[in-house]
Design an enzyme around this catalytic site. Structure first.
Site, short mmCIF file in Angstrom:
data_model
loop_
_atom_site.label_atom_id
_atom_site.label_comp_id
_atom_site.label_asym_id
_atom_site.label_seq_id
_atom_site.Cartn_x
_atom_site.Cartn_y
_atom_site.Cartn_z
N SER A 295 0.82 -1.20 0.00
CA SER A 295 0.00 0.00 0.00
C SER A 295 0.87 1.26 0.00
CB SER A 295 -0.94 -0.05 1.20
OG SER A 295 -2.01 0.85 1.04
N ASP B 132 -9.27 -4.42 -5.50
CA ASP B 132 -8.63 -3.88 -4.30
C ASP B 132 -9.39 -2.62 -3.91
OD1 ASP B 132 -6.95 -2.41 -2.52
OD2 ASP B 132 -5.20 -3.49 -3.25
N HIS C 109 -7.22 -6.20 -0.02
CA HIS C 109 -6.15 -5.22 -0.14
C HIS C 109 -4.82 -5.90 0.16
CE1 HIS C 109 -4.10 -1.47 -0.28
NE2 HIS C 109 -3.90 -1.36 1.01
#
Length: 535
Positions: free
Chosen positions: A248, A476, A503
């Site tokens: 991320s 996602d 995610h």
């Protein structure tokens, strides 16, 4: 689950949409960006004969003193970890790399030693901004024996400057203030007078943070300085080149590192990619569309149950969810331990559940409880997202998230842009639309931030770096699939596509993904072109 990536801080009091890696508020805030505007004006380090950048030999040459993680565990709320495998240390770095003598900060570092013949260190970041690498590696200590990658690499995580157990950590607001903010309804008044009240509040929050942390530290808490810290840590660990896994927002750290130190990259996997080149408003809207997509996936799964709280017709799930949650704006319900569940808590819990399918069933039960006037389970899920423990203590995660985002890109301040952002988000993610939109939106906290942005949106290029790997998940919620495609193109990286609703995915047991990632890290084997993996 890994440590929170923080793509969305649903705190109604400041109307924030704090994104994974970038951050745009429904009232302004930043997005990732360009090191050419790094505070101090330097675009990169100048090496000396000894290999360390000029004037920084003290930091590059330091020795870490590894020991117990007990102190960091208390600070970072690590409830469980393998004390026999996990060890911790502190890394000292300058606050300002252009003026090393002006002050220092201490970064918390944790590692799990390789279980076999060591090949090097695998540095990891869980995202955020504000996620704790110490917590992440502490969690991995419990499963190191089952991770093939842990046989040949030390697993190393660190808390970036201002985060977690690093010192000083960005802590602007008390636990009581955090609880009170979650109950506030100020963000739902979008009349001209209401917008003024929101902006006054956001300005007071920014000023309070500047008073507590100091403008100088806030100027140097962003990614531009974090990648310099990462290079110091690489050298201190004894690795000639960096082997890195970022999730991320951690993909943004990795991309900026590769751009700044391309010759120092050995291998890099970026999972759940942030696109550094994307316009911050477009990025926010696309991210919210991603959450709506996964909400729709959850609704289809929920519809299998006759008692699904949003009904058995997925096409009506958004409307049913709105009917269930919007009344909380005017009247809270019983939460956990005598607390009250707010609209902000209910939507935050729902957002948290979009990160992993393991949370879909708890969300279904939590919303069923809400139907009966019991918001305790939803509040527990929201607490998980916001890092509030059972004693009512919040980690510095949310404050650090704001501070880093506010210097990682320009705030949105133009009224027309704010209006486009607000309306765009409501359209992209109607399940999160509170129904109080008026076409106006307040400037967010970052619009009043004491420290100027040190980055701006730009395409990243790592000329001279080896082949890297980007992983992108088709559904996602936090970092849309297109982000990974874009980042892979910018870095000329290999792209692995994972067909799922979650995610990030690497090192979580998917044989296809983990096999490709492991071979790449160990042997530098590039994944096959067009590799697609399924759950």
């Amino acid at each position: 689950m890994k440590a929170r990536k923080l793509p969305f801080a649903a705190l109604a009091v400041v109307s924030v949409v704090a994104l994974a890696g970038c951050s745009v508020q429904i009232g302004g805030s930043p997005a990732p960006s360009d090191r050419s505007t790094v505070s101090g004006g330097t675009a990169g380090p100048t090496s000396t004969v000894a290999g360390a950048p000029s004037g920084l030999q003290k930091y590059y040459g330091q020795k870490l003193s590894w020991g117990s993680c007990a102190e960091m565990a208390r600070t970072d709320d690590i409830d469980e970890y393998d004390k026999t495998k996990l060890e911790c240390a502190h890394l000292t770095v300058p606050i300002d790399y252009n003026d090393p003598g002006s002050g220092e900060t201490s970064l918390a570092v944790a590692r799990v030693k390789a279980t076999g013949q060591k090949q090097g260190s695998l540095l990891m970041n869980p995202g955020g901004p504000g996620g704790s690498g110490v917590q992440q590696v502490a969690g991995k200590s419990l499963e190191a024996d089952k991770l093939p990658i842990a046989q040949t690499f030390d697993l190393v995580g660190w808390d970036p400057r201002g985060v977690g157990a690093s010192s000083p950590a960005v802590k602007c607001f008390s636990d009581k203030q955090r609880d009170e903010n979650r109950l506030s309804t100020i963000a739902f008044d979008n009349s001209p007078a209401g917008i003024t009240k929101q902006e006054d509040f956001n300005k007071s929050q920014a000023n309070l943070c500047a008073e507590k942390m100091g403008k100088t530290f806030l100027e140097h808490v962003g990614t531009a300085d974090t990648v310099r810290d990462l290079d110091v840590l690489r050298a201190v660990l004894g690795d000639e080149k960096l082997t890195y896994l970022g999730y991320s927002y951690g993909t943004f750290i990795g991309a900026i590192y590769a751009e700044t130190f391309p010759e120092k990259v050995r291998a890099m996997v970026l999972d759940g990619a942030v696109d550094p080149a994307e316009d911050p408003i477009d990025s926010s809207i696309q991210q919210m569309a991603g959450f709506q997509t996964v909400f729709d996936d959850w609704a289809k799964d929920c519809a299998k149950y006759p008692t699904c709280p949003v009904g058995t017709d997925p096409s009506k799930a958004t409307e049913r969810f709105q009917q269930l949650t919007r009344p909380l704006i005017d009247k809270t319900v019983r939460g956990q331990g005598g607390r009250q569940l707010s609209y902000s808590d209910a939507t935050t819990a729902t957002i948290q559940a979009m990160y992993a399918t393991q949370l879909w069933e708890p969300l279904r039960r939590g919303l069923t409880g809400l139907q009966k006037g019991d918001g305790s389970l939803l509040q527990r899920i929201a607490d998980l997202y916001l890092n509030r423990d059972e004693l009512g203590r919040y980690s510095p995660m949310m404050d650090a998230n704001t501070a880093i985002n506010c210097v990682d890109g320009p705030a949105v301040t133009d009224p027309a842009d704010l209006s486009r952002l607000d309306s765009g988000i409501r359209k992209a993610a109607p399940f999160l639309d509170d129904g109080r939109g008026t076409g106006r939106a307040a400037k967010g906290t970052c619009a009043f931030w004491a420290a100027a942005p040190t980055l701006k949106p730009h395409e990243v290029h790592a000329v001279g770096a080896p082949k890297m790997v980007v992983i992108s998940t088709t559904h996602d919620p936090a970092t849309p699939y297109a982000n990974g495609v874009s980042l892979a193109k910018q870095l000329d990286a290999s792209l692995i596509s994972f067909e799922g609703s979650q995610h990030t995915v690497s090192l979580e047991g998917n044989a296809c993904v983990d096999g490709a990632v492991g071979a790449y890290f160990r042997d530098l084997t590039i994944p096959p072109a067009g590799l697609r993996c399924t759950p």
